[in-house]
Structures are given as C-alpha cells and as structure tokens.
Motif scaffolding. Structure first.
Motif, PDB file in Angstrom:
ATOM      1  N   ALA A 128      79.434  10.573  30.269  1.00 26.98           N
ATOM      2  CA  ALA A 128      80.854  10.154  30.813  1.00 26.98           C
ATOM      3  C   ALA A 128      81.223  11.184  31.936  1.00 26.98           C
ATOM      4  O   ALA A 128      81.602  10.582  32.833  1.00 26.98           O
ATOM      5  N   ALA A 129      80.844  12.221  32.082  1.00 25.67           N
ATOM      6  CA  ALA A 129      81.201  13.123  33.228  1.00 25.67           C
ATOM      7  C   ALA A 129      80.107  12.422  34.444  1.00 25.67           C
ATOM      8  O   ALA A 129      80.479  12.491  35.646  1.00 25.67           O
ATOM      9  N   ALA A 171      71.417  13.433  31.476  1.00 23.55           N
ATOM     10  CA  ALA A 171      72.658  12.496  31.589  1.00 23.55           C
ATOM     11  C   ALA A 171      72.544  12.183  32.991  1.00 23.55           C
ATOM     12  O   ALA A 171      72.856  10.975  33.421  1.00 23.55           O
ATOM     13  N   HIS A 172      72.624  12.999  33.841  1.00 21.91           N
ATOM     14  CA  HIS A 172      72.468  12.670  35.327  1.00 21.91           C
ATOM     15  C   HIS A 172      71.513  11.655  35.777  1.00 21.91           C
ATOM     16  O   HIS A 172      71.590  10.634  36.720  1.00 21.91           O
ATOM     17  N   ASP A 173      70.097  12.053  35.377  1.00 23.82           N
ATOM     18  CA  ASP A 173      68.885  11.316  35.484  1.00 23.82           C
ATOM     19  C   ASP A 173      69.144   9.820  34.855  1.00 23.82           C
ATOM     20  O   ASP A 173      68.677   8.869  35.628  1.00 23.82           O
ATOM     21  N   ILE A 174      69.627   9.814  33.731  1.00 21.25           N
ATOM     22  CA  ILE A 174      69.893   8.412  33.048  1.00 21.25           C
ATOM     23  C   ILE A 174      70.780   7.532  33.874  1.00 21.25           C
ATOM     24  O   ILE A 174      70.596   6.260  34.328  1.00 21.25           O
ATOM     25  N   VAL A 175      72.031   8.090  34.124  1.00 22.27           N
ATOM     26  CA  VAL A 175      73.112   7.646  35.341  1.00 22.27           C
ATOM     27  C   VAL A 175      72.473   7.172  36.451  1.00 22.27           C
ATOM     28  O   VAL A 175      72.662   6.074  37.019  1.00 22.27           O
ATOM     29  N   GLN A 187      78.966   9.218  39.469  1.00 27.61           N
ATOM     30  CA  GLN A 187      78.195   8.446  40.228  1.00 27.61           C
ATOM     31  C   GLN A 187      78.708   6.864  40.369  1.00 27.61           C
ATOM     32  O   GLN A 187      78.130   6.122  40.727  1.00 27.61           O
ATOM     33  N   GLY A 188      79.960   6.884  39.736  1.00 36.02           N
ATOM     34  CA  GLY A 188      80.606   5.650  40.035  1.00 36.02           C
ATOM     35  C   GLY A 188      80.196   4.558  39.110  1.00 36.02           C
ATOM     36  O   GLY A 188      80.318   3.278  39.410  1.00 36.02           O
ATOM     37  N   LEU A 189      79.725   4.778  37.971  1.00 34.78           N
ATOM     38  CA  LEU A 189      79.534   3.681  36.983  1.00 34.78           C
ATOM     39  C   LEU A 189      80.442   3.509  35.894  1.00 34.78           C
ATOM     40  O   LEU A 189      81.278   4.478  35.432  1.00 34.78           O
ATOM     41  N   LYS A 190      80.590   2.496  34.978  1.00 31.40           N
ATOM     42  CA  LYS A 190      81.638   2.384  34.020  1.00 31.40           C
ATOM     43  C   LYS A 190      80.630   2.616  32.786  1.00 31.40           C
ATOM     44  O   LYS A 190      79.548   2.653  32.651  1.00 31.40           O
ATOM     45  N   MET A 220      72.457  -1.317  38.273  1.00 31.36           N
ATOM     46  CA  MET A 220      73.312  -1.468  37.222  1.00 31.36           C
ATOM     47  C   MET A 220      74.737  -0.855  37.396  1.00 31.36           C
ATOM     48  O   MET A 220      74.837   0.086  38.167  1.00 31.36           O
ATOM     49  N   LYS A 221      75.630  -1.593  36.816  1.00 33.81           N
ATOM     50  CA  LYS A 221      77.005  -1.261  37.116  1.00 33.81           C
ATOM     51  C   LYS A 221      77.614  -0.615  35.984  1.00 33.81           C
ATOM     52  O   LYS A 221      78.981  -0.125  36.243  1.00 33.81           O
ATOM     53  N   TYR A 222      77.244  -0.814  34.751  1.00 32.34           N
ATOM     54  CA  TYR A 222      77.930  -0.215  33.479  1.00 32.34           C
ATOM     55  C   TYR A 222      76.890   0.216  32.696  1.00 32.34           C
ATOM     56  O   TYR A 222      75.551  -0.350  32.809  1.00 32.34           O
ATOM     57  N   ILE A 223      77.141   1.238  31.747  1.00 35.48           N
ATOM     58  CA  ILE A 223      76.216   1.630  30.470  1.00 35.48           C
ATOM     59  C   ILE A 223      77.016   1.312  29.306  1.00 35.48           C
ATOM     60  O   ILE A 223      78.090   1.753  29.166  1.00 35.48           O
TER      61      ILE A 223
END
Length: 487
Positions: free
Chosen positions: A167-168, A115-119, A173-176, A127-130
């Motif tokens: 979500a974590a 998850a860390h790497d994808i975010v 990292q500050g994304l939605k 990008m600002k949201y996923i």
C-alpha cells in the motif's frame, strides 16, 4: 483461484470450461438476481454515478494479480508427490490435515519480498493496479489480522505485513491496490466451505472434519467479515480500491451475502466483482483463463489469466506464455472493452520467478511506446477482425467453435482509431469505414512508434481507405497505426 467440481445449488454456477487438469469457474456464469435483502451500491446508484465510480478502472486496461501464500512452500509437491493441479490448491488436492498445513507457517519467512520492486515491476509493465491474495482458500491471511491468528504477522517468523508495504509503495508510485479475499472457501477455519475434489465426502467436502466442520455462519461472523473489515479500514483511505471475491457456494445465502454487502456499502467508491454469491452481481464480469470472443458489450469485465499454468508458485511449472502472446492478449482484451489482470506467483522467499519478471519487462517496453492505444480507449468500431464462429466445428461444450484471427485489433478514442497490426499487411493497410459501428472520417494517419509521427499517405475510395505503410513493421510483435478521425 478455483478448481471447482462441487455441485452448487444453482447449476449455472459451474461451467465446463477446462484447462489442462483444471475445471475453472467462469465468473460470467455465476447466478445473480435482481432482488437483494440488502441493496448494494449497484442497486441504488445512477448511471452517471456508476460511470464516475468505474472511470479509473475502465481507463486502466492492465493490472497485476498476485497469488502468494503458504502454498508457495510445498510449491506443488507434498510428501514426495508432485501434485498435477494448480499450486494454491495443494491443501485440498492432497487432503492435507489442517494441523499439518498450519505448521507450514513456521517455515514462512519471505525475507526476499520487496514491495518497492514488485510495484515498480507492475508500473514498468504498464500495469495500473495490483490485486493481491489477502486470504486464499487455505485460510492463511497475508496481512496483520487481529480477527484470526493464522496470519503472516502472528504465525510466521516474518512478522511483517506485506499488504501494508505494498500500500505504501502503490501510493508512492501511483498505482491502485486491491485485495483478493476468499469469502466462502476456507479450509482451515471451522465452518469454512470447501469444493469437492477426489473422495471428499458430502455435504461439506471436508477431509479433516474434526478441524474443518462447523457453522458456515459462525465462520463468516467470527473470521471472514471481521477480516474484510480490517482490509477495508487498515490501509489508509486510499486502499483498497477493489475487493476480489472468489468461488461462491450455496452456503453463501442471500441473507449472509447481504451482511457482507452492508460492510461494502460503507465504502461507496469500492469496486467488487461478481463472485460474492447470494445473488449479487457486483461490478465486473470475471472470465478466468480465457478471453470472450466478443467481450461483454455494455458490461465491465476483466480477464484474469496466469503467465504459466498455475496461479500460486510451482517449481515444476515452466510453461510460460511468450511475450508475444501476452501482448496479443492485452490488445485483444482492450479491443473488446475489457481489462487484463495478469498473474505473478512469488516463491516462498518472496521472489518473483525470473521468467515472469523478464516477460513483464518486455511487455513494458511495448506499452511504453504504444500505451496510447490501450489506456482510456473504447472498444473497436468494427469487430469482424477478431475472428468468426465456425459453421461446422464445435468446441468442448458442443457450441460453434470461435476461430480467432490475429491480423489486427482496434481500439477507439474520441478523435482517433488505433489499429494494432500483428501481421504486417505489406505496403498498404485497407479498411472499409462502412463497417464501422458509428460513422468516422479519416483525416490523416501515422505510426505510433514513429516519434516524428510522420504523416502516411491516405487514399479514399468511396467508404474505404488505403494507408501507405513502410516496407517493414516497426515492432516485431505489434505495430500501432493511428488514424486521426472526425465524426
């Protein structure tokens, strides 16, 4: 996403926009109505309240779509047959029996998922949201669901909730974070809807009736609504910020859709799209796999697009768009006031294909320098720069063909006009301000990629300006010229 050929009650639900072997549902063609059995937030909020609710989304301009699920295991091939259609629809295309498809869950162990790497990849791309597929049409939940056991925690050896991990990381990292949920189609739950493909019979279009037939209302009450409630409540108060619905059918009556809306109304800051069905318009128009020539003036809209030809992972789909195309799409969409929701499709191990990683990293190098021309901006003050409709050529629908031009695009800030130059005009950029939709006076200019912001000579001739440029572009794909302005 969708590959629709089913005849839906209102003919306007389906459009003829076609990709290779894929008939897509144009989100802007979904029928809506003004009268709703349960008023939605869009029916009751003031314009100021709507502006406040939509503010972060309008500023974002760029998001990551993630299509990931059991369909990444066959990856486009079933019993030796290479399915020609998009990867996440393989169960439908190949008429895979429910029991056989559900058995794939025992093979799903995506230990390479990070998850860390994808975010971090999304963030580095600008990008600002996923938005990730919490449940696609195959009915498999990519989250810990107590409402139905066909999910990644209960039915696979993985036993982890990737949405919780995303979500974590998004919070860190500050994304939605938002969730895609197939509220209507579900090919493994009794009563779930299905679009027609091949020889699937009316009225249900089911191909495994013993496992698929049932009451749509029961499916909604026993599975879909309880799972949506889980998604809306189990991921802290921060997420989801978006619910992305898909492929409504005539099964989704206004009354049934109203039950979903009653749930959504408990989360008044939520943003949701126009694909719920039942006459509800939602918040966002959703053109799929195309960019509307003039955007949708006055509406919030988001072009969702793949990086190759499929949403879900397919081993034999290597038709990846170039970095240049992705950057041009991003700028083009922003210039028309929309958002770009660009898809990745991890494989069954949880790994993002290398070409997708490489392109997002390359896009990120551009946005790191030129992001000011995207984020928080407003549409172009001009418009003719995007192209024009032909007076002689017709498109596949028989309408006048729009011929796109790729010389430059423009976005707007209160005291700036950003001109993104795709084709270097030589020593001078010429612009007639009389063509602007609102009056602006250009006071100075510089190139955004020039760290010193060295002033460029601006010559005024009547309503026109000429900006002196260096002999070569600062970026081989797109260089941003900034015009400081007063009103």
């Amino acid at each position: 996403m969708n590959i629709a050929s089913r005849t839906i009650a209102t003919a306007t639900l389906l459009a003829a926009f076609t990709l290779p072997a894929v008939a897509q549902l144009e989100g802007n063609r979904i029928a809506t109505s003004a009268a709703h059995p349960v008023p939605a937030v869009q029916d009751t909020e003031t314009p100021a309240q709507r502006d406040a609710r939509m503010a972060w989304w309008r500023d974002a301009r760029f998001g990551m779509f993630i299509h990931w699920g059991l369909y990444s295991i066959p990856a486009g091939v079933w019993k030796g047959h290479a399915d020609p259609e998009i990867g996440e629809w393989i169960m439908n295309h190949e008429s895979i029996p429910v029991a056989d498809y559900k058995a794939l869950a025992t093979q799903f162990n995506p230990t390479a998922f990070n998850a860390h790497d994808i975010v971090a990849l999304a963030k580095s791309a600008g990008m600002k949201y996923i938005v990730i597929t919490a449940k696609h049409h195959d009915g498999f939940a990519m989250f810990d669901s107590k409402a139905d056991p066909f999910n990644i925690v209960a039915a696979t050896p993985y036993h982890r909730d990737p949405l919780k991990e995303l979500a974590a990381e998004c919070k860190k990292q500050g994304l939605k974070l938002g969730f895609y949920y197939s509220q209507d189609q579900d090919w493994t739950a009794p009563g779930g809807a299905a679009y027609k493909t091949g020889n699937h019979d009316l009225p249900s279009h089911h191909w495994d009736p013993a496992a698929q037939d049932g009451s749509f209302a029961d499916y909604l009450h026993k599975k879909a609504i309880p799972q949506m409630e889980e998604l809306l409540t189990n991921y802290s108060t921060d997420f989801p910020v978006v619910i992305w619905f898909d492929t409504p059918t005539d099964d989704m009556t206004p009354a049934l859709a109203g039950e979903i809306v009653a749930l959504l109304n408990k989360h008044p800051n939520l943003i949701w799209n126009n694909r719920l069905g039942g006459g509800y318009k939602g918040d966002t128009e959703t053109p799929e796999q195309f960019i509307p020539p003039n955007g949708y003036p006055g509406l919030d809209w988001e072009s969702c697009m793949t990086m190759n030809d499929t949403w879900g992972y397919k081993t034999n789909d290597t038709n990846f768009k170039s970095t240049e195309t992705l950057i041009r799409n991003l700028v083009d969409i922003a210039s028309k006031g929309g958002n770009y929701l660009l898809n990745i499709g991890p494989d069954s191990h949880g790994t993002v294909p290398a070409p997708e990683v490489e392109r997002l990293q390359q896009v990120g190098k551009w946005t790191a320098v030129n992001g000011a021309a995207l984020y928080g901006t407003h549409p172009t003050l001009f418009g003719a720069e995007t192209g024009s409709y032909s007076t002689t050529e017709k498109d596949k629908k028989g309408q006048p063909k729009f011929n796109t031009t790729w010389e430059w695009r423009s976005t707007t800030a209160p005291d700036k006009i950003y001109i993104t130059l795709f084709k270097w005009p030589g020593s001078t950029f010429h612009l007639d301000m009389k063509d602007a939709k609102s009056p602006r006076t250009v006071t100075s200019a510089y190139l955004l990629a020039d760290k010193s912001h060295k002033a460029l000579k601006v010559t005024h001739t009547g309503t026109a300006i000429d900006v002196a440029l260096p002999s070569q572009a600062l970026d081989p794909i797109a260089t941003v010229l900034v015009l400081n302005t007063t009103k």
